[in-house]
Motif scaffolding. Sequence first.
Motif, PDB file in Angstrom:
ATOM      1  N   VAL B  34      42.497  43.509  47.690  1.00  0.00           N
ATOM      2  CA  VAL B  34      41.709  42.323  47.315  1.00  0.00           C
ATOM      3  C   VAL B  34      42.312  41.666  46.067  1.00  0.00           C
ATOM      4  O   VAL B  34      42.502  40.453  45.997  1.00  0.00           O
ATOM      5  CB  VAL B  34      40.229  42.746  47.045  1.00  0.00           C
ATOM      6  CG1 VAL B  34      39.466  41.605  46.413  1.00  0.00           C
ATOM      7  CG2 VAL B  34      39.592  43.215  48.350  1.00  0.00           C
ATOM      8  N   THR B  35      42.675  42.497  45.125  1.00  0.00           N
ATOM      9  CA  THR B  35      43.245  41.923  43.886  1.00  0.00           C
ATOM     10  C   THR B  35      44.511  41.144  44.213  1.00  0.00           C
ATOM     11  O   THR B  35      44.722  40.027  43.732  1.00  0.00           O
ATOM     12  CB  THR B  35      43.617  43.065  42.916  1.00  0.00           C
ATOM     13  OG1 THR B  35      42.575  44.030  42.951  1.00  0.00           O
ATOM     14  CG2 THR B  35      43.797  42.564  41.518  1.00  0.00           C
ATOM     15  N   MET B  56      49.979  38.588  34.743  1.00  0.00           N
ATOM     16  CA  MET B  56      48.977  39.114  33.812  1.00  0.00           C
ATOM     17  C   MET B  56      47.992  40.016  34.566  1.00  0.00           C
ATOM     18  O   MET B  56      47.498  41.006  34.051  1.00  0.00           O
ATOM     19  CB  MET B  56      48.190  37.973  33.159  1.00  0.00           C
ATOM     20  CG  MET B  56      49.031  37.072  32.295  1.00  0.00           C
ATOM     21  SD  MET B  56      49.996  38.025  31.122  1.00  0.00           S
ATOM     22  CE  MET B  56      48.695  38.625  30.092  1.00  0.00           C
ATOM     23  N   TYR B  57      47.740  39.685  35.792  1.00  0.00           N
ATOM     24  CA  TYR B  57      46.764  40.479  36.553  1.00  0.00           C
ATOM     25  C   TYR B  57      47.237  41.918  36.713  1.00  0.00           C
ATOM     26  O   TYR B  57      46.469  42.817  36.967  1.00  0.00           O
ATOM     27  CB  TYR B  57      46.547  39.861  37.945  1.00  0.00           C
ATOM     28  CG  TYR B  57      46.013  38.466  37.897  1.00  0.00           C
ATOM     29  CD1 TYR B  57      46.499  37.487  38.756  1.00  0.00           C
ATOM     30  CD2 TYR B  57      45.037  38.101  36.970  1.00  0.00           C
ATOM     31  CE1 TYR B  57      46.017  36.186  38.704  1.00  0.00           C
ATOM     32  CE2 TYR B  57      44.550  36.816  36.905  1.00  0.00           C
ATOM     33  CZ  TYR B  57      45.051  35.855  37.769  1.00  0.00           C
ATOM     34  OH  TYR B  57      44.578  34.574  37.718  1.00  0.00           O
ATOM     35  N   VAL B  58      48.545  42.119  36.558  1.00  0.00           N
ATOM     36  CA  VAL B  58      49.052  43.507  36.639  1.00  0.00           C
ATOM     37  C   VAL B  58      49.259  44.042  35.219  1.00  0.00           C
ATOM     38  O   VAL B  58      48.884  45.151  34.876  1.00  0.00           O
ATOM     39  CB  VAL B  58      50.394  43.502  37.411  1.00  0.00           C
ATOM     40  CG1 VAL B  58      51.065  44.850  37.267  1.00  0.00           C
ATOM     41  CG2 VAL B  58      50.144  43.167  38.867  1.00  0.00           C
ATOM     42  N   THR B 203      39.475  37.469  38.732  1.00  0.00           N
ATOM     43  CA  THR B 203      40.584  38.281  39.265  1.00  0.00           C
ATOM     44  C   THR B 203      41.047  39.290  38.222  1.00  0.00           C
ATOM     45  O   THR B 203      41.286  40.460  38.518  1.00  0.00           O
ATOM     46  CB  THR B 203      41.768  37.357  39.606  1.00  0.00           C
ATOM     47  OG1 THR B 203      41.244  36.190  40.219  1.00  0.00           O
ATOM     48  CG2 THR B 203      42.744  38.039  40.532  1.00  0.00           C
ATOM     49  N   LEU B 204      41.126  38.798  37.006  1.00  0.00           N
ATOM     50  CA  LEU B 204      41.603  39.701  35.946  1.00  0.00           C
ATOM     51  C   LEU B 204      40.649  40.884  35.798  1.00  0.00           C
ATOM     52  O   LEU B 204      41.061  42.037  35.776  1.00  0.00           O
ATOM     53  CB  LEU B 204      41.690  38.912  34.627  1.00  0.00           C
ATOM     54  CG  LEU B 204      42.339  39.686  33.472  1.00  0.00           C
ATOM     55  CD1 LEU B 204      43.754  40.112  33.843  1.00  0.00           C
ATOM     56  CD2 LEU B 204      42.371  38.817  32.213  1.00  0.00           C
ATOM     57  N   MET B 205      39.346  40.563  35.776  1.00  0.00           N
ATOM     58  CA  MET B 205      38.362  41.648  35.609  1.00  0.00           C
ATOM     59  C   MET B 205      38.436  42.590  36.805  1.00  0.00           C
ATOM     60  O   MET B 205      38.450  43.825  36.657  1.00  0.00           O
ATOM     61  CB  MET B 205      36.947  41.062  35.492  1.00  0.00           C
ATOM     62  CG  MET B 205      36.696  40.405  34.143  1.00  0.00           C
ATOM     63  SD  MET B 205      37.183  41.549  32.811  1.00  0.00           S
ATOM     64  CE  MET B 205      38.328  40.539  31.910  1.00  0.00           C
ATOM     65  N   ALA B 212      41.760  50.719  36.731  1.00  0.00           N
ATOM     66  CA  ALA B 212      41.097  51.854  36.061  1.00  0.00           C
ATOM     67  C   ALA B 212      40.817  52.949  37.090  1.00  0.00           C
ATOM     68  O   ALA B 212      41.110  54.129  36.854  1.00  0.00           O
ATOM     69  CB  ALA B 212      39.806  51.369  35.420  1.00  0.00           C
ATOM     70  N   LEU B 213      40.323  52.521  38.260  1.00  0.00           N
ATOM     71  CA  LEU B 213      40.027  53.513  39.315  1.00  0.00           C
ATOM     72  C   LEU B 213      41.306  54.209  39.754  1.00  0.00           C
ATOM     73  O   LEU B 213      41.356  55.440  39.902  1.00  0.00           O
ATOM     74  CB  LEU B 213      39.367  52.811  40.508  1.00  0.00           C
ATOM     75  CG  LEU B 213      37.938  52.296  40.268  1.00  0.00           C
ATOM     76  CD1 LEU B 213      37.402  51.615  41.519  1.00  0.00           C
ATOM     77  CD2 LEU B 213      37.032  53.458  39.853  1.00  0.00           C
TER      78      LEU B 213
END
Lengths: 229, 255, 222, 50
Positions: B34-35, B56-58, B203-205, B212-213
């Motif tokens: 999804v991300t 940035m999302y990574v 998306t970032l969150m 984290a998971l």
Amino acid sequence: MEPVVHLHSTVALLGRFPALAGVDLDVDPGEIVLLRGPNGAGKTTVLRLCAGLVAPTRGEAVVLGVDLTVDRRSIRPLVGMMGHATGLYDDLTVAENVRFWARAGGADPADAGAAMDRVELAARVRSLPVERLSAGQRRRASLAAMLVRRPRLWLLDEPHAGLDAAARDLVDSLVTEASSVGATVLFASHELDRAEAVATRTVTISGGMVVGDSAAHLSAPVLEATHGA
Amino acid sequence: MTESVPAPPAVGPTSTSSRGTRVLGAVCLVGLAVTGLYAFVVTGPDVRLGNSVRIMYVHVPTVTAAYCLMIANAGFSIYTLWKKSTFADLAAHACAEVGVVMLGLTLVVGAIWGRMTWGAFWVWDARLTTTALLFLMYVGYLAVRGLPAPPRVRATRSAIVGIAAACLIPVVHKSVEWWASLHQNETVLGKVNPNIEGNQYFTLMLSMVVFALVAVWLTIHRFRVLWLTEQLDEVGVDAAIDERRAEHTGVEVGR
Amino acid sequence: MVHDALIIAGKDLRLEARSRVALNQVLPFVLAVVLLFGFALDADTALLRRATSGLFWVTVLFSAVIMVQRSFAIERQDGVTDALRLSSLSPGGIFLGKVVSLFCQLIVVEVVLGLCVVVFYDVTLSGGALLAVVSVVATLGIAAAGSLYGPLAAGLRNRDTLLPLLLLPVLAPILLGASRAFETALGRGVGGGWQWAAMLGIFAAVYLALGVAVWGTLLEET
Amino acid sequence: MIAAITTNSWWLIILAWVITGVVLAWYAVATIRRGRRLSRQVPPESRRWL
């Protein structure tokens, strides 16, 4: 009379190796106990355990009234240990070494001279760096560094090894003198004839266990009588 | 009562995964998909950053996960020293190792992002420099852990290095921040996540949570591998004691 | 604790006086590095002068690694670690003693290095107060960090390459702070030198506290 | 003031994601495989969590 050393089915691991696999040993004040047995039987580990340097993983271990399973640090200043390693700084002179270990042990550095006299170290040798000493002189210096702290429990690992006859007599006299003053001596040795002459009791260790004790058949009071005289 | 020969490994589960980790694993995979979808398809390029915001999302989640893992490592290290527990020691090791992987990733991705934004792979930007320093410190931690030593000694040493490294995170952070701010070519970005809004922020969150998971999932598995190695050694102790006692040769009993 | 520290420091410094390792080995090393930087930067005095504070502290860091190695190798001599455990010295005291002895030796190195820099890189010293304070605080931090990582990595056969890996990244904030502060002292810097000195102070405090707290378990377990 | 943002350098973005994915996947697989190999050797009762 509370025993100085009380070990009951004590197990000690060196890494994964069970150096001691269940030792039962009681030593009373003033005794001079010889630990004999094949190499690798665990003699040195018993000494290091009593000095609080090795942790007992199972069983009971009480030395000088301190339970080693709980606290291994507080007995150390009361214990004197001497092994193959000299525990001295090669670059410092003998006198500097003995004075340092006196201060480190909370004793008065001025006693260093007296300690070196007792081990009969020649004056010339005292100002030599330990590096340039012979094995016998090193052992005497190491002994002096231990003496100056006046330990109540002596733990000697093959004290006679590599010494000339004169030095061996000296070690024996010091041990006997210490015992007469109430200190207790536990030492490991291979030179059985000489060692048994000075020891009041012989304990045989093999496979990390006590397998023989010359005082075993003597009941405690008898021991006390003979020793007390 | 002492188990003389370790029982042959009966049928039992044959891997470190369990119901819990399988579920977590599945959630992670879905989350990553999804991300990815959001990062590339749903959200447009950022007004100022252009497409580089997709990196940035990574980049942000991995560095955040790494920091959290390092804090966890410090926590476990303190617990190891305080309670002398093997569990905490192994957990600290697992956290540190996953953390170092994450820090390494952050550096690589950060360099790529630098390449895009400033045309140079390495820019003495405050965050990148701090990450590089922490990466080195925790490689040092793993090196200390790698030294051959009895488990108790290794545990204590690693705990001390772990705590020392964690104590330094704020100091390193602050000093590098100051240092970078002295430089004239202040980065356009300023704070790491500019106040992007709308679905970019979502998306970032989202990716923060997913990463984290993933980090937790990896750490659990890594921990269990360590636990197994530990058990493998531990099993031998009782056997070794019996072996040792058997070693007693018929030495002539004292007179 | 302080008394124990003085005993250990006294012993270390006397041992240094006798064996003169710092004098005979570390100081020549410092001189060599100063020259090497000269060759590396093609004796461009303007450049050397501008880079002085950075080069100075990089040299100090490398010397520190060598001295920490040496300082804890002497404790590895046969039986000394056990003898230290058997003494009634508090582990925190031994740690502080090692810090004090390292600190003194490093200060000597820094003074000599300062002279070399003035001579070889034609640097005019200014802002003396800041220079002194920063040197003292930074050296304290280096000595504290060195004495914490020293027992972990010094003097054992497969470990002596571990000390630089452990120590240098940790000392990065010191290098940062000290060289920036030196730059402001030497009149070229941009930022507040005293800010950096404060940061160095925090670094030193963190490591001194940490060292005293954990050195006991370190002495016990290594 | 700052280098022109190469907005169309897609391959860099993809590269970033690919590297992250590959490294994490490799690390996960390595850990799982090692876990499987060890699980076979350790007697079940000491594997508390399984």
